[in-house]
Design a protein around this motif. Structure first.
Motif, mmCIF file in Angstrom:
data_model
loop_
_atom_site.group_PDB
_atom_site.id
_atom_site.type_symbol
_atom_site.label_atom_id
_atom_site.label_comp_id
_atom_site.label_asym_id
_atom_site.label_seq_id
_atom_site.Cartn_x
_atom_site.Cartn_y
_atom_site.Cartn_z
ATOM 1 N N GLU A 44 30.477 42.768 43.519
ATOM 2 C CA GLU A 44 31.538 41.770 43.658
ATOM 3 C C GLU A 44 31.165 40.679 44.671
ATOM 4 O OE1 GLU A 44 35.497 43.572 42.102
ATOM 5 O OE2 GLU A 44 34.760 44.945 43.609
ATOM 6 N N HIS B 25 41.067 48.648 46.242
ATOM 7 C CA HIS B 25 41.798 48.969 45.024
ATOM 8 C C HIS B 25 43.076 49.710 45.411
ATOM 9 C CE1 HIS B 25 37.826 48.701 42.496
ATOM 10 N NE2 HIS B 25 38.200 47.557 43.028
ATOM 11 N N HIS C 64 43.400 45.279 38.884
ATOM 12 C CA HIS C 64 42.196 45.487 39.681
ATOM 13 C C HIS C 64 42.515 45.930 41.119
ATOM 14 C CE1 HIS C 64 37.992 43.675 40.780
ATOM 15 N NE2 HIS C 64 38.238 44.798 41.420
ATOM 16 N N HIS D 81 38.257 43.656 50.224
ATOM 17 C CA HIS D 81 38.744 43.894 48.858
ATOM 18 C C HIS D 81 38.895 45.397 48.656
ATOM 19 C CE1 HIS D 81 39.177 44.214 44.635
ATOM 20 N NE2 HIS D 81 37.951 44.634 44.422
HETATM 21 ZN ZN LIG Z 1 37.092 45.731 42.854
#
Ligand SMILES: [Zn+2]
Length: 216
Positions: A76, A97, A159, A95
């Protein structure tokens, strides 16, 4: 080895996110700009966080070229680079989840300002970014657009959550507060009640007070 400081912070932040239940397995990723602005450190791909050492943490330049590190950067990376290139005020990207934020994104329910800490992030604390494939340039562009010039967080549809900050502590705090707000909003719905929001005029007033350096 160069930039030990930021590489160590990447590991500490990843382990903290894991400890808080914001990420599972090797999911999620964190990036941090060096203090001299020359490089970006980012979590490697597919390595358990508890096995990480600073030497393994990749350093990349602003085109994504790997400069150092035993492991490959997170898949990512394009999203992190797009933000670091677009927002010079941002030095850290987190980031995760995280589940409650992900649920809000999946049902298309914007996060209301339903807790006191969320006031800090303005009247629309975490706009939802329409689904794009992880690792794609399209996702990076969509995130940059949704964050705008001042945004601190976005929810990625189907996501997870992405937050930014002037440093890693700020981005990590934002992640925790957005996820807490998402949990409270969803529990309000499950309990059968309406999700109440702090009125916009009160949010604006609080932001003016903070901007002037005073406490509420
Ligand atoms: Zn991700």
């Amino acid at each position: 080895m160069n930039y030990l400081n930021i590489r160590t912070k990447i590991i500490d932040a990843s382990l903290k996110a894991q400890r808080l239940g914001l990420i599972k397995g090797t999911s999620g990723n964190v990036s941090l700009r060096s203090e001299d602005g020359v490089v970006i450190a980012i979590t490697p791909t597919s390595v358990p966080y508890e096995d990480l050492t600073p030497e393994m943490v990749p350093l990349v330049d602003y085109t994504g070229k790997q400069l150092e590190g035993e492991c490959r950067p997170s898949t990512e990376l394009p999203m992190h680079l797009a933000i670091m290139n677009a927002r010079k005020d941002v030095n850290a990207v987190v980031h995760t989840h995280s589940k409650y934020s992900t649920i809000l994104g999946n049902i298309g329910q914007p996060l209301p300002v339903c807790t006191i800490p969320l006031i800090t992030y303005g009247p629309d604390p975490a706009p939802i970014v329409p689904f794009e494939l992880p690792g794609s340039d399209e996702l990076g562009r969509a995130v940059v657009k949704a964050l705008g010039k001042k945004g601190s967080a976005v929810i990625l549809e189907l996501h997870g959550l992405l937050t930014v900050g002037a440093d890693l502590d700020a981005a990590m705090s934002c992640t925790e507060y957005i996820e807490e707000g998402a949990q409270i909003a969803l529990y309000c719905r499950l309990a059968g009640g309406a999700i109440k929001e702090i009125p916009p005029d009160k949010i604006r007033l609080a932001m003016e007070i903070w901007a002037s350096g005073r406490a509420l």
